[in-house]
Design an enzyme around this catalytic site. Structure first.
Site, PDB file in Angstrom:
ATOM      1  N   LYS A 137      65.972   0.958  -0.022  1.00 18.59           N
ATOM      2  CA  LYS A 137      66.137  -0.168   0.899  1.00 18.59           C
ATOM      3  C   LYS A 137      64.948  -1.123   0.789  1.00 18.59           C
ATOM      4  O   LYS A 137      63.844  -0.816   1.225  1.00 18.59           O
ATOM      5  CB  LYS A 137      66.256   0.295   2.354  1.00 18.59           C
ATOM      6  CG  LYS A 137      66.780  -0.857   3.224  1.00 18.59           C
ATOM      7  CD  LYS A 137      66.515  -0.701   4.685  1.00 18.59           C
ATOM      8  CE  LYS A 137      65.234  -1.315   5.150  1.00 18.59           C
ATOM      9  NZ  LYS A 137      65.094  -2.755   4.935  1.00 18.59           N
ATOM     10  N   GLU A 170      52.780   5.093   3.660  1.00 17.60           N
ATOM     11  CA  GLU A 170      51.658   4.260   3.197  1.00 17.60           C
ATOM     12  C   GLU A 170      51.599   3.072   4.142  1.00 17.60           C
ATOM     13  O   GLU A 170      52.469   2.207   4.114  1.00 17.60           O
ATOM     14  CB  GLU A 170      51.903   3.825   1.740  1.00 17.60           C
ATOM     15  CG  GLU A 170      50.626   3.541   0.989  1.00 17.60           C
ATOM     16  CD  GLU A 170      50.181   2.105   1.090  1.00 17.60           C
ATOM     17  OE1 GLU A 170      49.592   1.754   2.146  1.00 17.60           O
ATOM     18  OE2 GLU A 170      50.401   1.344   0.142  1.00 17.60           O
ATOM     19  N   CYS A 217      47.909  -4.333   1.695  1.00 19.33           N
ATOM     20  CA  CYS A 217      47.462  -3.267   2.601  1.00 19.33           C
ATOM     21  C   CYS A 217      45.973  -2.963   2.420  1.00 19.33           C
ATOM     22  O   CYS A 217      45.296  -2.618   3.378  1.00 19.33           O
ATOM     23  CB  CYS A 217      48.304  -2.013   2.399  1.00 19.33           C
ATOM     24  SG  CYS A 217      48.402  -1.479   0.690  1.00 19.33           S
ATOM     25  N   GLU A 246      45.118  -4.737  11.941  1.00 20.50           N
ATOM     26  CA  GLU A 246      45.526  -5.348  10.676  1.00 20.50           C
ATOM     27  C   GLU A 246      46.194  -6.704  10.959  1.00 20.50           C
ATOM     28  O   GLU A 246      47.143  -6.781  11.729  1.00 20.50           O
ATOM     29  CB  GLU A 246      46.502  -4.438   9.942  1.00 20.50           C
ATOM     30  CG  GLU A 246      46.914  -5.033   8.602  1.00 20.50           C
ATOM     31  CD  GLU A 246      47.775  -4.090   7.778  1.00 20.50           C
ATOM     32  OE1 GLU A 246      47.386  -3.788   6.647  1.00 20.50           O
ATOM     33  OE2 GLU A 246      48.830  -3.658   8.276  1.00 20.50           O
TER      34      GLU A 246
HETATM   35  O1  TXE Z   1      56.836  -4.314   8.464  1.00 18.54           O
HETATM   36  P1  TXE Z   1      57.765  -3.087   8.724  1.00 18.54           P
HETATM   37  P2  TXE Z   1      56.957  -5.836   8.894  1.00 18.54           P
HETATM   38  C1  TXE Z   1      52.097  -4.433   8.188  1.00 18.54           C
HETATM   39  C2  TXE Z   1      51.489  -5.783   8.417  1.00 18.54           C
HETATM   40  C3  TXE Z   1      52.608  -6.551   9.004  1.00 18.54           C
HETATM   41  C4  TXE Z   1      53.274  -5.503   9.841  1.00 18.54           C
HETATM   42  C5  TXE Z   1      54.707  -5.763  10.201  1.00 18.54           C
HETATM   43  O2  TXE Z   1      50.428  -5.659   9.332  1.00 18.54           O
HETATM   44  O3  TXE Z   1      52.173  -7.626   9.783  1.00 18.54           O
HETATM   45  O4  TXE Z   1      53.194  -4.336   9.067  1.00 18.54           O
HETATM   46  O5  TXE Z   1      55.422  -6.167   9.037  1.00 18.54           O
HETATM   47  C6  TXE Z   1      61.728  -1.364   7.257  1.00 18.54           C
HETATM   48  N1  TXE Z   1      63.340   2.491  10.248  1.00 18.54           N
HETATM   49  N2  TXE Z   1      52.556  -4.245   6.825  1.00 18.54           N
HETATM   50  O6  TXE Z   1      57.609  -5.993  10.214  1.00 18.54           O
HETATM   51  O7  TXE Z   1      58.521  -3.216   9.987  1.00 18.54           O
HETATM   52  C7  TXE Z   1      61.837  -2.853   7.044  1.00 18.54           C
HETATM   53  O8  TXE Z   1      63.186  -3.265   7.005  1.00 18.54           O
HETATM   54  C8  TXE Z   1      63.374   2.370   8.915  1.00 18.54           C
HETATM   55  C9  TXE Z   1      51.732  -3.422   5.983  1.00 18.54           C
HETATM   56  O9  TXE Z   1      57.539  -6.562   7.773  1.00 18.54           O
HETATM   57  O10 TXE Z   1      56.890  -1.908   8.561  1.00 18.54           O
HETATM   58  C10 TXE Z   1      61.109  -3.007   5.717  1.00 18.54           C
HETATM   59  O11 TXE Z   1      61.974  -2.633   4.653  1.00 18.54           O
HETATM   60  N3  TXE Z   1      62.912   1.284   8.271  1.00 18.54           N
HETATM   61  C11 TXE Z   1      52.376  -3.049   4.745  1.00 18.54           C
HETATM   62  C12 TXE Z   1      59.978  -1.978   5.832  1.00 18.54           C
HETATM   63  O12 TXE Z   1      60.421  -1.048   6.804  1.00 18.54           O
HETATM   64  C13 TXE Z   1      62.377   0.288   9.002  1.00 18.54           C
HETATM   65  C14 TXE Z   1      53.349  -3.939   4.137  1.00 18.54           C
HETATM   66  C15 TXE Z   1      58.644  -2.563   6.281  1.00 18.54           C
HETATM   67  O13 TXE Z   1      58.821  -3.183   7.509  1.00 18.54           O
HETATM   68  C16 TXE Z   1      62.334   0.363  10.404  1.00 18.54           C
HETATM   69  C17 TXE Z   1      54.100  -4.720   5.102  1.00 18.54           C
HETATM   70  C18 TXE Z   1      62.832   1.527  11.029  1.00 18.54           C
HETATM   71  N4  TXE Z   1      62.799   1.697  12.358  1.00 18.54           N
HETATM   72  C19 TXE Z   1      53.680  -4.852   6.378  1.00 18.54           C
HETATM   73  N5  TXE Z   1      61.762  -0.780  10.854  1.00 18.54           N
HETATM   74  C20 TXE Z   1      51.604  -2.275   3.727  1.00 18.54           C
HETATM   75  N6  TXE Z   1      51.208  -1.042   4.048  1.00 18.54           N
HETATM   76  O14 TXE Z   1      51.416  -2.727   2.612  1.00 18.54           O
HETATM   77  C21 TXE Z   1      61.471  -1.546   9.782  1.00 18.54           C
HETATM   78  N7  TXE Z   1      61.859  -0.910   8.656  1.00 18.54           N
END
Ligand code: TXE
Length: 491
Positions: free
Chosen positions: A173, A248, A282, A380
């Site tokens: 996904k 991660e 990240c 973050e």
């Molecule tokens: O991330 P999400 P978002 C951090 C960064 C950012 C914050 C939010 O600080 O501002 O996270 O970003 C899926 N069950 N990082 O909202 O929600 C979602 O569809 C299963 C750090 O974009 O974590 C997407 O595919 N899946 C980071 C993925 O999770 C779920 C990179 C990431 O979304 C879900 C990005 C659920 N309940 C953001 N909710 C890094 N570590 O590099 C969401 N998703």
């Protein structure tokens, strides 16, 4: 892929029966295309297809086939590398030079895991009691791979390559914001000899499609990269049936600049560490800790360099910084800038929208005069916003560096390598770069201490994350051993 068919189940493209989503070009704010997302029922179908493939095909046993599939996929990706890079740039807004790096790192990763499993040696040994023990690494089963929008192709491959190499079947996904590069990769997989059902793709939001995947009882493992709040939710959901899980998550990584560095070089590393991919990384070095003897000069040079950064169309070869990924994300980053100001930090430069650009641009923001407990130091932000703090002693630098809930990465800049090694040893972080920053090496683990996650990707650890260890013990005598011997039922 047929127009409007964006779900891939059991080796076939399917029409998504969920909602329609506009996929944006963040550099212009225009719609690139529309996709039809999956329903929860389609997630269920994808999981059952993966389960069937795991149990009824020879995928899990046939290492040669898996190695061949990974090598073929890497070759096909290489043939269309420029097309993938352009697509990634259009969908994420990252400068084209950075997308090219992502594609070439993805190719390297596929080949690395193909080689690693091809040359895997099975551990076998005679034990103290004369029996022979063998340890084999078996696939876990059906794996849900969930990735974010900042490196849609590369972070996806970091999961897909080891998961497939180990013999698992997967449901992938991508982020709902950036599905295009993996849709294209799926076209390459479709044309391969991979057994149907081994790879399945579902598009959709986290709280619906993502959640259904995580909660599905037939999924054996979830590998997730994303935000800490989502990671926590996923961890809780997986606990319900003790599903295997790798997380991660976020970071707030420090870059320590000691007093013996060349100032210009240190500023260059800080720029690269902080603003690569608009700071949406990240491991971004979002906290710069500078020895007080250099502090004022460092700030002068850093803000001058940040003001010169070439912000523009990410497709342009000379662009150093593109837009943020979405309007919603830019708003979140701007809110953090406001929080910093309200809490009393000084915005030395940047943090502005670019007036003549319609995309989601934001100039690099540098905060000084911060306190360790401020939210902009502890949380973050995931954008081009950094804090710079002075330190006097090495121990103070280490304490400041370690004083957040995160522990993903860190950097140390110093000519004194003995000191740099000593400091690296005391930093609570999964990766420490000495006189460098950012480069991932496919052979070495990637992941975090503390609240930056659970488990590691890349390297042999990344493969182990997709396997279960099994111990098979052979008694060559066929005789009972120990106090039961010769006490059997009398004939
Ligand atoms: O991330 P999400 P978002 C951090 C960064 C950012 C914050 C939010 O600080 O501002 O996270 O970003 C899926 N069950 N990082 O909202 O929600 C979602 O569809 C299963 C750090 O974009 O974590 C997407 O595919 N899946 C980071 C993925 O999770 C779920 C990179 C990431 O979304 C879900 C990005 C659920 N309940 C953001 N909710 C890094 N570590 O590099 C969401 N998703």
């Amino acid at each position: 892929m047929q127009e409007s068919h964006h779900i891939f189940i059991q080796g076939k493209w399917r029409k998504g029966e969920g909602g329609i989503r506009k996929i944006m070009n963040p550099s212009s704010g225009e719609v690139l295309t529309e996709v039809k997302e999956a329903t929860e029922e389609q997630v269920d179908e994808a999981v059952l297809a993966a389960r069937r493939a795991f149990e009824t095909t020879n995928w899990a046993e046939n290492i040669e086939l898996r190695v061949q599939m990974l090598r073929e996929l890497s070759d096909k990706l290489e043939e269309s590398a420029e097309e993938f890079a352009l697509l990634e740039t259009r969908n994420t807004g990252k400068p084209i030079r950075e997308s090219r790096l992502d594609v070439s790192d993805s190719i390297t990763c596929l080949r690395y895991y193909a080689d690693l499993v091809a040359n895997r040696i099975c551990w076998e040994k005679e034990m103290y009691d004369g029996t022979i023990s063998k340890v084999v690494e078996e696939p876990i089963g059906v794996c849900g791979l969930i990735v974010p929008w900042n490196f849609p192709l590369l972070l996806g491959i970091w999961k897909l390559a080891p998961a497939l190499a180990a013999g698992n079947t997967v449901i992938f996904k991508p982020s709902e914001v950036t599905p295009l590069s993996f849709l294209k990769l799926t076209e390459l997989i479709e044309k391969s000899e991979m057994p149907p059902g081994v790879f399945n793709l579902v598009l959709g939001e986290g709280r619906s499609v993502g959640h259904s995947l995580v909660a599905h009882p037939e999924v054996d493992k979830i590998s997730f990269t994303g935000g800490s709040a989502t990671g926590r939710r996923i961890y809780q959901e997986c606990a319900k049936n003790l599903k295997r899980v790798s997380l991660e998550l976020g970071g707030k990584s420090p870059l320590l600049v000691f007093d013996d560095v060349d100032l210009a070089t240190a500023v260059d590393w800080a720029m690269f560490g902080s603003f690569f991919n608009q700071g949406q990384v990240c491991v971004a070095s979002s906290r710069i800790l500078v020895h007080q003897s250099l502090y004022d000069d460092f700030l002068t040079h850093l803000s001058a360099r940040a003001a010169q950064i070439v912000i523009g169309d990410p497709v342009d070869e000379t662009t150093e910084m593109g837009p943020l990924v979405s309007e919603a994300h830019r708003k979140k980053v701007e809110e953090y800038i406001q929080i910093g100001l309200t809490d009393g930090a000084r915005l030395l430069s940047g943090g502005q929208r670019i007036p003549d650009r319609s995309g989601y641009y934001l100039s690099p923001a540098i905060f000084t005069d911060v306190k360790q407990d401020m939210r902009i130091v502890q949380e973050e932000i995931f954008g081009p916003v950094i804090t710079v703090q002075p330190f006097k002693e090495e121990i103070e630098a280490i304490q400041l560096a370690n004083d957040t809930p995160f522990g993903l990465a860190a950097g140390v800049l110093s000519r004194d390598l003995e000191r740099a090694e000593r400091v690296a040893g005391r930093l609570r972080a999964g990766t420490v770069w000495i006189n460098g920053y950012h480069t991932p090496h496919v052979e070495t683990p990637w992941g975090g201490f503390k609240q930056s996650g659970i488990g590691r990707e890349l390297g042999p650890q990344g493969l182990a994350a997709f396997t279960e260890a099994k111990h098979i013990n052979r008694n060559l005598q066929l005789q009972p051993i120990g106090w039961y011997s010769n006490k059997g039922v009398s004939s």
